[in-house]
Design a protein around this motif. Structure first.
Motif, PDB file in Angstrom:
ATOM      1  N   ASP A  88       0.830  -1.208   0.000  1.00  0.00           N
ATOM      2  CA  ASP A  88       0.000   0.000   0.000  1.00  0.00           C
ATOM      3  C   ASP A  88       0.862   1.255   0.000  1.00  0.00           C
ATOM      4  O   ASP A  88       0.341   2.361   0.057  1.00  0.00           O
ATOM      5  CB  ASP A  88      -0.905   0.016   1.243  1.00  0.00           C
ATOM      6  CG  ASP A  88      -1.968  -1.075   1.185  1.00  0.00           C
ATOM      7  OD1 ASP A  88      -2.404  -1.391   0.052  1.00  0.00           O
ATOM      8  OD2 ASP A  88      -2.343  -1.597   2.249  1.00  0.00           O
ATOM      9  N   ASP A  89       2.187   1.071  -0.048  1.00  0.00           N
ATOM     10  CA  ASP A  89       3.122   2.187   0.034  1.00  0.00           C
ATOM     11  C   ASP A  89       4.131   2.086  -1.111  1.00  0.00           C
ATOM     12  O   ASP A  89       5.244   1.566  -0.941  1.00  0.00           O
ATOM     13  CB  ASP A  89       3.841   2.177   1.385  1.00  0.00           C
ATOM     14  CG  ASP A  89       4.658   3.437   1.620  1.00  0.00           C
ATOM     15  OD1 ASP A  89       4.830   4.222   0.655  1.00  0.00           O
ATOM     16  OD2 ASP A  89       5.134   3.639   2.753  1.00  0.00           O
ATOM     17  N   PRO A  90       3.768   2.575  -2.317  1.00  0.00           N
ATOM     18  CA  PRO A  90       4.687   2.451  -3.457  1.00  0.00           C
ATOM     19  C   PRO A  90       5.996   3.198  -3.245  1.00  0.00           C
ATOM     20  O   PRO A  90       7.031   2.777  -3.769  1.00  0.00           O
ATOM     21  CB  PRO A  90       3.882   3.028  -4.627  1.00  0.00           C
ATOM     22  CG  PRO A  90       2.824   3.865  -3.996  1.00  0.00           C
ATOM     23  CD  PRO A  90       2.510   3.225  -2.695  1.00  0.00           C
ATOM     24  N   ALA A  91       5.965   4.305  -2.482  1.00  0.00           N
ATOM     25  CA  ALA A  91       7.210   5.027  -2.224  1.00  0.00           C
ATOM     26  C   ALA A  91       8.188   4.138  -1.458  1.00  0.00           C
ATOM     27  O   ALA A  91       9.395   4.115  -1.743  1.00  0.00           O
ATOM     28  CB  ALA A  91       6.921   6.317  -1.453  1.00  0.00           C
ATOM     29  N   ALA A  92       7.681   3.384  -0.483  1.00  0.00           N
ATOM     30  CA  ALA A  92       8.546   2.478   0.273  1.00  0.00           C
ATOM     31  C   ALA A  92       9.048   1.344  -0.616  1.00  0.00           C
ATOM     32  O   ALA A  92      10.208   0.909  -0.496  1.00  0.00           O
ATOM     33  CB  ALA A  92       7.790   1.923   1.472  1.00  0.00           C
ATOM     34  N   ALA A  93       8.201   0.866  -1.528  1.00  0.00           N
ATOM     35  CA  ALA A  93       8.614  -0.196  -2.436  1.00  0.00           C
ATOM     36  C   ALA A  93       9.745   0.285  -3.348  1.00  0.00           C
ATOM     37  O   ALA A  93      10.705  -0.449  -3.610  1.00  0.00           O
ATOM     38  CB  ALA A  93       7.427  -0.668  -3.260  1.00  0.00           C
ATOM     39  N   ILE A  94       9.643   1.529  -3.803  1.00  0.00           N
ATOM     40  CA  ILE A  94      10.703   2.095  -4.645  1.00  0.00           C
ATOM     41  C   ILE A  94      11.995   2.226  -3.846  1.00  0.00           C
ATOM     42  O   ILE A  94      13.085   1.890  -4.334  1.00  0.00           O
ATOM     43  CB  ILE A  94      10.248   3.453  -5.215  1.00  0.00           C
ATOM     44  CG1 ILE A  94       9.102   3.248  -6.211  1.00  0.00           C
ATOM     45  CG2 ILE A  94      11.416   4.168  -5.893  1.00  0.00           C
ATOM     46  CD1 ILE A  94       8.418   4.526  -6.632  1.00  0.00           C
ATOM     47  N   ALA A  95      11.877   2.701  -2.614  1.00  0.00           N
ATOM     48  CA  ALA A  95      13.067   2.822  -1.766  1.00  0.00           C
ATOM     49  C   ALA A  95      13.722   1.469  -1.548  1.00  0.00           C
ATOM     50  O   ALA A  95      14.957   1.359  -1.449  1.00  0.00           O
ATOM     51  CB  ALA A  95      12.694   3.459  -0.429  1.00  0.00           C
ATOM     52  N   ALA A  96      12.900   0.408  -1.499  1.00  0.00           N
ATOM     53  CA  ALA A  96      13.424  -0.937  -1.304  1.00  0.00           C
ATOM     54  C   ALA A  96      13.978  -1.537  -2.594  1.00  0.00           C
ATOM     55  O   ALA A  96      14.651  -2.566  -2.562  1.00  0.00           O
ATOM     56  CB  ALA A  96      12.338  -1.836  -0.735  1.00  0.00           C
ATOM     57  N   GLY A  97      13.667  -0.903  -3.731  1.00  0.00           N
ATOM     58  CA  GLY A  97      14.269  -1.324  -4.994  1.00  0.00           C
ATOM     59  C   GLY A  97      13.411  -2.182  -5.893  1.00  0.00           C
ATOM     60  O   GLY A  97      13.904  -2.701  -6.907  1.00  0.00           O
ATOM     61  N   GLU A  98      12.107  -2.332  -5.608  1.00  0.00           N
ATOM     62  CA  GLU A  98      11.265  -3.147  -6.482  1.00  0.00           C
ATOM     63  C   GLU A  98       9.816  -2.695  -6.376  1.00  0.00           C
ATOM     64  O   GLU A  98       9.247  -2.648  -5.283  1.00  0.00           O
ATOM     65  CB  GLU A  98      11.383  -4.624  -6.126  1.00  0.00           C
ATOM     66  CG  GLU A  98      10.658  -5.543  -7.105  1.00  0.00           C
ATOM     67  CD  GLU A  98      11.028  -7.004  -6.911  1.00  0.00           C
ATOM     68  OE1 GLU A  98      10.191  -7.879  -7.233  1.00  0.00           O
ATOM     69  OE2 GLU A  98      12.164  -7.272  -6.435  1.00  0.00           O
ATOM     70  N   LEU A  99       9.222  -2.370  -7.531  1.00  0.00           N
ATOM     71  CA  LEU A  99       7.835  -1.902  -7.575  1.00  0.00           C
ATOM     72  C   LEU A  99       7.063  -2.729  -8.589  1.00  0.00           C
ATOM     73  O   LEU A  99       7.437  -2.813  -9.763  1.00  0.00           O
ATOM     74  CB  LEU A  99       7.775  -0.420  -7.960  1.00  0.00           C
ATOM     75  CG  LEU A  99       6.383   0.182  -8.153  1.00  0.00           C
ATOM     76  CD1 LEU A  99       5.626   0.223  -6.819  1.00  0.00           C
ATOM     77  CD2 LEU A  99       6.467   1.578  -8.767  1.00  0.00           C
ATOM     78  N   HIS A 100       5.951  -3.342  -8.136  1.00  0.00           N
ATOM     79  CA  HIS A 100       5.025  -4.062  -9.007  1.00  0.00           C
ATOM     80  C   HIS A 100       3.742  -3.239  -9.111  1.00  0.00           C
ATOM     81  O   HIS A 100       3.204  -2.795  -8.089  1.00  0.00           O
ATOM     82  CB  HIS A 100       4.689  -5.439  -8.425  1.00  0.00           C
ATOM     83  CG  HIS A 100       5.860  -6.378  -8.399  1.00  0.00           C
ATOM     84  ND1 HIS A 100       5.861  -7.569  -9.088  1.00  0.00           N
ATOM     85  CD2 HIS A 100       7.050  -6.297  -7.753  1.00  0.00           C
ATOM     86  CE1 HIS A 100       7.008  -8.188  -8.871  1.00  0.00           C
ATOM     87  NE2 HIS A 100       7.748  -7.438  -8.049  1.00  0.00           N
ATOM     88  N   VAL A 101       3.265  -3.036 -10.335  1.00  0.00           N
ATOM     89  CA  VAL A 101       2.041  -2.244 -10.528  1.00  0.00           C
ATOM     90  C   VAL A 101       1.148  -2.911 -11.559  1.00  0.00           C
ATOM     91  O   VAL A 101       1.624  -3.528 -12.519  1.00  0.00           O
ATOM     92  CB  VAL A 101       2.354  -0.794 -10.987  1.00  0.00           C
ATOM     93  CG1 VAL A 101       3.024  -0.002  -9.884  1.00  0.00           C
ATOM     94  CG2 VAL A 101       3.209  -0.783 -12.241  1.00  0.00           C
ATOM     95  N   GLU A 102      -0.149  -2.787 -11.345  1.00  0.00           N
ATOM     96  CA  GLU A 102      -1.148  -3.232 -12.321  1.00  0.00           C
ATOM     97  C   GLU A 102      -1.586  -2.008 -13.103  1.00  0.00           C
ATOM     98  O   GLU A 102      -2.109  -1.036 -12.534  1.00  0.00           O
ATOM     99  CB  GLU A 102      -2.329  -3.874 -11.610  1.00  0.00           C
ATOM    100  CG  GLU A 102      -3.221  -4.716 -12.505  1.00  0.00           C
ATOM    101  CD  GLU A 102      -2.561  -6.012 -12.960  1.00  0.00           C
ATOM    102  OE1 GLU A 102      -2.977  -6.530 -14.016  1.00  0.00           O
ATOM    103  OE2 GLU A 102      -1.643  -6.503 -12.263  1.00  0.00           O
ATOM    104  N   MET A 103      -1.359  -2.039 -14.426  1.00  0.00           N
ATOM    105  CA  MET A 103      -1.595  -0.871 -15.280  1.00  0.00           C
ATOM    106  C   MET A 103      -2.983  -0.933 -15.915  1.00  0.00           C
ATOM    107  O   MET A 103      -3.412  -1.982 -16.409  1.00  0.00           O
ATOM    108  CB  MET A 103      -0.532  -0.808 -16.377  1.00  0.00           C
ATOM    109  CG  MET A 103       0.910  -0.816 -15.860  1.00  0.00           C
ATOM    110  SD  MET A 103       1.329   0.684 -14.953  1.00  0.00           S
ATOM    111  CE  MET A 103       1.541   1.832 -16.323  1.00  0.00           C
TER     112      MET A 103
END
Length: 457
Positions: A88-103
């Motif tokens: 629920d926190d994409p900013a934290a996912a980016i900081a961790a180095g991996e982001l999954h998103v449904e487009m």
């Protein structure tokens, strides 16, 4: 974060790339993807993490001045919403180095994944998962059009609707280049007046007289009423080229073909009814914001020969990577305008044009003459770089010329130099408005496109 927005902009700056941006915590978190996102699960795309952009940039489509960061043309290649996956926190996912998103875009559908490569925060990899939306071999370059306007980058560059000023606050950075049309009521009121009366236009009340006086011969002749109506209708388009600049009005009290005289009005707050305009800031300082290449036909110069010279200049400017625009003068010649950043003196611009024109002249020496050679080689076309001087006048874009039928000086696209129907007086005040409606203003791209002049070798 359900339903947060994303955008992919196809951006031609120093190099073509795609900007992938996700709305997160009030900004657009962004990656530059050189080869663009894809639906092909076998493809791995380099994605360079760049600085956040303001949310106001989300749906920007237009041009960025070449002197500014990211200078070039931009289209909204895709947009829609996205949902972060496993968090629920994409900013934290980016900081961790991996982001999954449904487009959920018009072009991009399904699962995208961004993965940081090593410890370098700039270097990421973008891929599409194997799912029901995956398409083997899918190439973004096969789908080059904007999802907003349906236009390509080339079409937006040729006729941009908006300009982005990166040096302005975000809420004022996107500037409309599309003129507001004149209300039709004003034209109807002018048509309904007798031979004289009071006419309200642009919030001003004007006393107008002799409205049926013939100013241009023709079949039918052009009257003062028709000229005033044209000036009002063209004003939203022409004013950006005139506002704040000294303007010379060349008046012909007894109509085109009669003896005329000059009247100076400055700065310009209204369109020139019949006129030319000084180089910017003349009489105040010796700097300019446009460079002018003036192709002046001689008595023996054919129109096709003048087009040869214009095309050679087009090639030279394209080779130099210079943003410029061509304009027929409404009489016999062609002018090429090059917007430049403030600071160039007339001596600077005159020398630069001389260098280009002399190079062109060496290619076709049989066609050209220079300013001081007119008597010796009369009848040849002049490449007159001396027009880049203080107090020299230039015909304003869309200004009528004092000739039968009221021909107009009209900006043209570079490709129109190859149009067999092109003529310097092809358009009149009766036809140019239809042209504007169908093709737009080719000079619009010059507004805000000030650039440094490349050195000539």
């Amino acid at each position: 974060m359900s339903g947060a927005r994303f955008v992919v902009q196809r951006h031609r700056a120093s190099r073509l790339h795609y900007d992938l941006r996700f709305e997160i915590d009030g900004v657009l978190v962004s990656w530059a993807v050189p080869k663009g996102p894809t639906l092909d699960p076998a493809a791995r795309r380099l994605a360079v993490h760049v600085e956040d952009h303001p949310v106001e940039y989300l749906l920007f489509e237009g041009v960025i001045p070449s002197r500014e960061y990211g200078g070039g043309d931009v289209i909204v290649w895709d947009t829609g919403t996205y949902e972060p996956v496993h968090t629920d926190d994409p900013a934290a996912a980016i900081a961790a180095g991996e982001l999954h998103v449904e487009m959920h875009g018009e072009k991009l559908q399904g699962r995208l994944v961004l993965v940081r490569r090593g410890t370098d925060d700039q270097q990421w990899m973008l891929l599409h998962k194997h799912d029901e939306h995956a398409v083997t071999g899918w190439d973004p370059e096969d789908h080059p059009r904007s999802v907003l306007s349906g236009r390509t980058n080339e079409e937006v560059k040729a006729d941009p609707d908006r300009l982005w000023r990166s040096d302005a606050p975000a809420d004022r950075a996107s500037v409309s280049l599309v003129p507001e049309p004149l209300p039709t009521e004003a034209i109807d009121e002018l048509a309904a007046l007798g031979t004289h009366g009071t006419w309200e236009v642009f919030g001003r009340r004007l006393k107008v007289t002799n409205l049926d006086k013939v100013l241009f011969p023709g079949d039918p002749p052009v009257t003062k009423r028709e000229l005033l109506a044209y000036a009002a209708r063209i004003a939203p388009t022409s004013l950006p080229y005139l506002r704040g600049r000294p303007v010379n009005l060349h008046r012909f009290p007894d109509g085109a073909g009669s003896k005329g005289f000059w009247h100076k009005q400055r700065p310009a707050h209204a369109p020139a009814w019949l006129g030319a305009w000084d180089n910017p800031d003349a009489d105040e300082d010796e700097t300019t914001t446009y460079v002018v290449i003036d192709l002046d036909p001689g008595e023996r110069t054919t129109w096709e020969e003048l087009l040869v010279l214009a095309r050679l200049h087009r090639t030279a400017l394209e080779h130099l990577g210079v943003t410029a625009g061509a304009k027929v003068t409404g009489q016999r010649g062609i002018q090429i305008w090059v917007p430049v950043v403030p600071g160039y003196t007339f001596d600077d611009t005159r020398a630069w044009v001389e260098g280009i024109s002399r190079t062109v002249g060496k290619v076709v020496p049989e066609l050209v003459s220079w300013k001081w050679e007119v008597k010796a080689r009369g009848g040849l076309a002049r490449l007159d770089y001396t027009q880049n001087a203080i107090n020299k006048t230039l015909v304003a874009p869309y200004s009528p010329r004092p000739a039968a039928g009221a021909p107009v000086s009209v900006p043209i696209g570079w490709d129109e130099l190859d149009d067999p129907e092109l003529r310097p007086d092809r358009w009149t005040i009766r036809t140019v408005l239809d042209r504007l409606e169908s093709v737009g203003d080719p000079f619009r791209v010059l507004l805000g496109a000030a650039q440094e002049l490349p050195e000539l070798t």
